[in-house]
Design a protein around this motif. Structure first.
Motif, PDB file in Angstrom:
ATOM      1  N   ASP A  52       0.825  -1.214   0.000  1.00  0.00           N
ATOM      2  CA  ASP A  52       0.000   0.000   0.000  1.00  0.00           C
ATOM      3  C   ASP A  52       0.857   1.261   0.000  1.00  0.00           C
ATOM      4  N   THR A  56       0.841   4.127  -2.967  1.00  0.00           N
ATOM      5  CA  THR A  56       0.621   5.542  -2.665  1.00  0.00           C
ATOM      6  C   THR A  56       1.804   6.381  -3.154  1.00  0.00           C
ATOM      7  N   ASP A 109      -9.707   1.251  -8.119  1.00  0.00           N
ATOM      8  CA  ASP A 109      -8.964   1.632  -6.918  1.00  0.00           C
ATOM      9  C   ASP A 109      -9.217   3.109  -6.622  1.00  0.00           C
TER      10      ASP A 109
END
Length: 183
Positions: A52, A56, A109
């Motif tokens: 994650d 990002t 997403d």
């Protein structure tokens, strides 16, 4: 014994963007990234706490490299007409495979969707600013013209995925001419 050079965060991002452009977001697994980089998971985790965090940071990197850096390069030019031409040239040279992959990924997403929305707005706002500075229209009209031009640019990327950047640049220039003449 040969020493393997440590990959930087940016090198991991470049690998990620290449995989994304070539194979889509499903290729962005830690295993696939490490396999492509010919590095261990330990190397990946040296730079990123989790997948994650990588995603990002990858999105932030994409925004910086493909929007902020382009705008900064264009802004270095003093002549407004030169800025306009350079923006068209740089936009046309952006890897349309990557742009299409980001747009597809944004459909599944929310993080990508939010980043893409920011990027689209940033690009449109900059284009509107440039149209205004060129004296082509008031702010409201400049924004509308920027939206039309940007929509055409995104459309070119979607409809003509294998097109050469010179051809896309010519089309962007044609749209610019139409917009300029239709004030």
């Amino acid at each position: 014994m040969k020493t393997i050079e440590r990959l930087t965060r940016n090198a991991w991002f470049e690998i990620g963007l290449q995989l994304l452009a070539a194979e889509g977001e499903k290729a962005l697994t830690i295993d696939r990234l490490c396999q492509t980089a010919e590095r261990t998971k330990g190397s990946f985790y040296h730079h990123f706490k989790s997948h994650d965090e990588f995603v990002t940071a990858l999105l932030a990197y994409w925004q910086f490299e493909y929007t902020n850096r382009i705008i900064a390069r264009v802004e270095q030019l003093e002549d407004l007409s030169d800025r306009r031409r350079e923006l068209d040239r740089l936009a046309a040279s952006v890897d349309s495979r990557l742009e299409r992959a980001i747009r597809r990924w944004s459909g599944v997403d929310e993080r990508v969707q939010l980043t893409l929305k920011q990027v689209d707005e940033q690009r449109i706002q900059y284009l509107a600013k440039l149209i205004c500075e060129l004296g082509q229209s008031d702010e409201e009209t400049a924004h509308e013209l920027a939206v039309i031009e940007y929509a055409a640019f995104v459309g070119f990327q979607q409809l003509f995925p294998e097109a050469e950047s010179q051809w896309i640049e010519r089309l962007i220039h044609r749209v610019t001419q139409l917009i300029s003449s239709g004030k």
